[in-house]
Design a protein around this motif. Structure first.
Motif, PDB file in Angstrom:
ATOM      1  N   MET A   9       0.835  -1.201   0.000  1.00 38.06           N
ATOM      2  CA  MET A   9       0.000   0.000   0.000  1.00 38.06           C
ATOM      3  C   MET A   9       0.872   1.254   0.000  1.00 38.06           C
ATOM      4  SD  MET A   9      -2.797  -1.274   2.807  1.00 38.06           S
ATOM      5  CE  MET A   9      -3.645   0.288   2.921  1.00 38.06           C
ATOM      6  N   ARG A  10       1.877   1.254   0.819  1.00 36.87           N
ATOM      7  CA  ARG A  10       2.772   2.420   0.906  1.00 36.87           C
ATOM      8  C   ARG A  10       3.617   2.584  -0.344  1.00 36.87           C
ATOM      9  NH1 ARG A  10       2.232   5.186   5.333  1.00 36.87           N
ATOM     10  NH2 ARG A  10       1.453   4.140   7.175  1.00 36.87           N
ATOM     11  N   ALA A  11       3.962   1.482  -0.987  1.00 43.55           N
ATOM     12  CA  ALA A  11       4.777   1.564  -2.199  1.00 43.55           C
ATOM     13  C   ALA A  11       3.987   2.126  -3.385  1.00 43.55           C
ATOM     14  CB  ALA A  11       5.324   0.185  -2.552  1.00 43.55           C
ATOM     15  N   ILE A  12       2.705   1.829  -3.430  1.00 45.77           N
ATOM     16  CA  ILE A  12       1.877   2.255  -4.556  1.00 45.77           C
ATOM     17  C   ILE A  12       1.430   3.708  -4.441  1.00 45.77           C
ATOM     18  CG2 ILE A  12      -0.344   1.844  -5.676  1.00 45.77           C
ATOM     19  CD1 ILE A  12       0.095  -1.141  -5.088  1.00 45.77           C
ATOM     20  N   THR A  13       1.071   4.122  -3.242  1.00 44.29           N
ATOM     21  CA  THR A  13       0.534   5.469  -3.071  1.00 44.29           C
ATOM     22  C   THR A  13       1.074   6.108  -1.798  1.00 44.29           C
ATOM     23  OG1 THR A  13      -1.476   6.773  -2.894  1.00 44.29           O
ATOM     24  CG2 THR A  13      -1.533   4.620  -1.902  1.00 44.29           C
ATOM     25  N   GLU A  21      -5.538   0.477   6.351  1.00 42.81           N
ATOM     26  CA  GLU A  21      -4.235  -0.088   6.701  1.00 42.81           C
ATOM     27  C   GLU A  21      -4.371  -1.073   7.866  1.00 42.81           C
ATOM     28  OE1 GLU A  21       0.244   1.655   7.143  1.00 42.81           O
ATOM     29  OE2 GLU A  21      -1.345   2.744   8.187  1.00 42.81           O
ATOM     30  N   ARG A  22      -5.146  -0.720   8.864  1.00 43.81           N
ATOM     31  CA  ARG A  22      -5.369  -1.608  10.012  1.00 43.81           C
ATOM     32  C   ARG A  22      -6.033  -2.911   9.571  1.00 43.81           C
ATOM     33  NH1 ARG A  22      -7.952   3.370  13.014  1.00 43.81           N
ATOM     34  NH2 ARG A  22      -6.137   4.170  14.118  1.00 43.81           N
ATOM     35  N   GLU A  23      -7.075  -2.780   8.758  1.00 47.93           N
ATOM     36  CA  GLU A  23      -7.798  -3.957   8.312  1.00 47.93           C
ATOM     37  C   GLU A  23      -6.948  -4.848   7.413  1.00 47.93           C
ATOM     38  OE1 GLU A  23     -11.466  -2.576   6.640  1.00 47.93           O
ATOM     39  OE2 GLU A  23     -12.219  -1.891   8.597  1.00 47.93           O
ATOM     40  N   THR A  24      -6.128  -4.251   6.563  1.00 50.04           N
ATOM     41  CA  THR A  24      -5.230  -5.011   5.706  1.00 50.04           C
ATOM     42  C   THR A  24      -4.237  -5.804   6.535  1.00 50.04           C
ATOM     43  OG1 THR A  24      -5.429  -3.418   3.900  1.00 50.04           O
ATOM     44  CG2 THR A  24      -3.488  -4.841   3.869  1.00 50.04           C
TER      45      THR A  24
END
Length: 102
Positions: A9-13, A21-24
């Motif tokens: 997630m952080r790498a893409i956006t 983020e918590r749920e992922t």
């Protein structure tokens, strides 16, 4: 939609919603735990009507430190998984503890 882990997630956006983020993180840890354990139980993770996720007979609501039990108060075997807390109490579990499910 949940990516495989929060690093992707952080790498893409550069903008990530904290709740997503918590749920992922939670979904990633639960799926990883059950995929590495040969078992007679077929534990799957589902979206829940009362909380966020249903894992076996357990309902989990994911949130920050101010999340309450209000949403799942009438649900049997329900837990609030909280970010930004050190120690759990009763039906509250710190999110970071799920990081130990390797």
């Amino acid at each position: 939609m949940y990516l495989n882990n929060t690093n992707l997630m952080r790498a893409i956006t550069g903008y990530i919603k904290k709740g997503n983020e918590r749920e992922t993180f939670f979904v990633n840890r639960i799926i990883n735990f059950f995929s590495n354990r040969p078992s007679f139980l077929n534990e799957n993770i589902f979206l829940s009507k009362e909380g966020d996720f249903l894992v076996g007979d357990f309902t989990f609501e994911i949130g920050g430190k101010n999340k309450t039990l209000k949403q799942i108060k009438d649900v049997k075997n329900a837990f609030v998984v909280k970010d930004d807390i050190e120690i759990g109490y009763k039906n509250e579990i710190p999110l970071w503890l799920f990081g130990f499910l390797y």
